[in-house]
Design a protein around this motif. Structure first.
Motif, mmCIF file in Angstrom:
data_model
loop_
_atom_site.group_PDB
_atom_site.id
_atom_site.type_symbol
_atom_site.label_atom_id
_atom_site.label_comp_id
_atom_site.label_asym_id
_atom_site.label_seq_id
_atom_site.Cartn_x
_atom_site.Cartn_y
_atom_site.Cartn_z
ATOM 1 N N THR A 76 0.814 -1.210 0.000
ATOM 2 C CA THR A 76 0.000 0.000 0.000
ATOM 3 C C THR A 76 0.852 1.267 0.000
ATOM 4 N N THR A 77 2.015 1.212 0.633
ATOM 5 C CA THR A 77 2.802 2.428 0.841
ATOM 6 C C THR A 77 4.103 2.483 0.037
ATOM 7 N N ILE A 78 4.847 1.383 -0.017
ATOM 8 C CA ILE A 78 6.203 1.423 -0.576
ATOM 9 C C ILE A 78 6.228 1.637 -2.094
ATOM 10 N N PRO A 79 5.394 0.975 -2.895
ATOM 11 C CA PRO A 79 5.453 1.211 -4.347
ATOM 12 C C PRO A 79 5.244 2.673 -4.734
ATOM 13 N N LYS A 80 4.313 3.365 -4.079
ATOM 14 C CA LYS A 80 4.091 4.781 -4.381
ATOM 15 C C LYS A 80 5.302 5.613 -4.001
ATOM 16 N N MET A 81 5.884 5.312 -2.837
ATOM 17 C CA MET A 81 7.085 6.025 -2.412
ATOM 18 C C MET A 81 8.218 5.826 -3.416
ATOM 19 N N ALA A 82 8.378 4.579 -3.880
ATOM 20 C CA ALA A 82 9.450 4.259 -4.828
ATOM 21 C C ALA A 82 9.222 4.941 -6.176
ATOM 22 N N SER A 83 7.977 4.928 -6.658
ATOM 23 C CA SER A 83 7.696 5.543 -7.959
ATOM 24 C C SER A 83 7.905 7.054 -7.910
ATOM 25 N N ASN A 84 7.532 7.687 -6.799
ATOM 26 C CA ASN A 84 7.756 9.126 -6.654
ATOM 27 C C ASN A 84 9.246 9.451 -6.634
ATOM 28 N N TYR A 85 10.015 8.648 -5.917
ATOM 29 C CA TYR A 85 11.462 8.901 -5.824
ATOM 30 C C TYR A 85 12.145 8.711 -7.172
ATOM 31 N N LEU A 86 11.799 7.646 -7.879
ATOM 32 C CA LEU A 86 12.450 7.349 -9.163
ATOM 33 C C LEU A 86 12.025 8.313 -10.259
ATOM 34 N N SER A 87 10.791 8.772 -10.211
ATOM 35 C CA SER A 87 10.303 9.679 -11.248
ATOM 36 C C SER A 87 10.613 11.144 -10.946
ATOM 37 N N GLY A 88 10.950 11.429 -9.700
ATOM 38 C CA GLY A 88 11.201 12.810 -9.315
ATOM 39 C C GLY A 88 9.943 13.579 -8.990
ATOM 40 N N GLN A 89 8.805 12.943 -9.123
ATOM 41 C CA GLN A 89 7.536 13.580 -8.792
ATOM 42 C C GLN A 89 7.149 13.245 -7.354
ATOM 43 N N LYS A 90 6.423 14.132 -6.724
ATOM 44 C CA LYS A 90 6.043 13.916 -5.331
ATOM 45 C C LYS A 90 4.536 14.014 -5.104
ATOM 46 N N SER A 91 3.789 14.139 -6.171
ATOM 47 C CA SER A 91 2.349 14.370 -6.021
ATOM 48 C C SER A 91 1.586 13.063 -5.833
ATOM 49 N N ILE A 92 0.451 13.182 -5.169
ATOM 50 C CA ILE A 92 -0.510 12.087 -5.055
ATOM 51 C C ILE A 92 -1.894 12.730 -5.114
ATOM 52 N N SER A 93 -2.772 12.168 -5.903
ATOM 53 C CA SER A 93 -4.099 12.757 -6.078
ATOM 54 C C SER A 93 -4.914 12.678 -4.791
#
Length: 311
Positions: A76-93
């Motif tokens: 629930t938490t780690i994949p979103k954190m990883a995708s934000n870090y790798l993409s450089g984006q920090k947003s979540i809807s």
């Protein structure tokens, strides 16, 4: 005056755990290694319990539910954190934040109840071994699992619905790596004293009451063990309960640190550390502590590996 509709579709910004430094890259890789360990360990536990008929007992059924909760929790938490870090984006809807909040809170509440009910299973196994099959039938095991999932679901549905209905008129930056309740609550505009009291009451119900049940169960277990004359029986009883006690201490300790501290003593760093512990570290340690120290599970793993080699 800020209204709910004015901000309902705006994204939140997750501050995250890491920056662009080399040291934080190493920490990120370590977190991902821990995440993969948690996913593989809990998945293997579920597969072994499903595949081996010898493990089709209430105790191992509840253990499979614990592994499923842990597997979903880290996912629930780690994949979103990883995708934000790798993409450089920090947003979540807004919807993504609400969904993440609902999932992690639901799974966490369910695990609190499940661990308490698992202590009752250990109490029956040690204090009433001759009546175990009656008191802990498959039907009772299923009812316990349903009760755990339902408790977490109802608690999370109420808190998430109320939290996300508040207006967010100021900063949209969440000083966390996921939408955890205390971090999101800091962004709410308006009076939240009633909601904070509700959260505290829910924490008591899902943390302190299960702890009381666990303490009571192990009080009876300790009394029964002290009455045993055989040193071997005592060792077996302690071995049976030690793994569960370690898992319970880690989970409830982290939960109380995150949700039952006074607001004046909270800092963003402490919240992040506590969340890393119970959302990443604990789900990783659970299969190592509770499962692979278990002789029945170890034998089941050997049987599966032997079957694959022969095939």
């Amino acid at each position: 005056m800020c209204g709910w509709n004015q901000t309902s579709l705006e994204d939140f910004i997750l501050q995250g755990l890491f920056d662009d430094s080399f040291n934080h890259l190493c920490l990120f890789l370590l977190i991902m290694l821990v995440f993969l360990t948690a996913v593989s360990g809990n998945s293997l536990t579920i597969l072994l319990i499903c595949a081996d008929p010898r493990l089709h007992t209430p105790m191992y059924f509840l253990l499979s539910q614990l592994s499923l909760l842990d597997l979903m929790h880290v996912s629930t938490t780690i994949p979103k954190m990883a995708s934000n870090y790798l993409s450089g984006q920090k947003s979540i809807s807004f919807v993504g934040c609400a969904t993440q909040h609902f999932m992690y809170l639901s799974l966490g509440g369910a695990e609190c109840v499940l661990l308490a009910l698992m202590s009752y299973d250990r109490y029956v196994a040690i204090c009433h071994p001759l009546r175990y099959t009656v008191l802990m039938s498959s039907r009772v095991g299923i009812m316990m699992a349903v009760m755990s999932w339902l408790s977490g679901f109802v608690n999370s549905l109420i808190l998430t619905s109320v939290l996300m209905s508040f207006p967010f008129c100021g900063s949209r930056i969440i000083h966390h790596f996921y939408c955890e309740l205390p971090a999101v609550l800091k962004l709410v505009s308006g009076n939240i004293s009633v909601f904070e009291t509700t959260v505290y009451i829910c924490s008591i119900i899902l943390l302190l009451l299960p702890i009381i049940l666990v303490s009571t169960s192990y009080g009876f277990i300790l009394y029964s063990v002290m009455q045993m004359r055989s040193a071997g029986s005592k060792r077996n009883a302690f071995a049976t309960c030690s793994s569960h006690l370690i898992v319970v201490s880690l989970w409830y300790g982290a939960g109380m640190f995150s949700y039952m501290r006074p607001k004046s003593q909270r800092t963003s760093l402490q919240d992040k550390v506590g969340s890393v512990f119970y959302s990443i570290i604990t789900p990783t340690l659970n299969p190592l502590i509770y499962t692979f120290r278990n002789k029945d599970v170890a034998k089941a793993l050997k049987r599966v590996l032997r079957r694959d080699i022969v095939a």
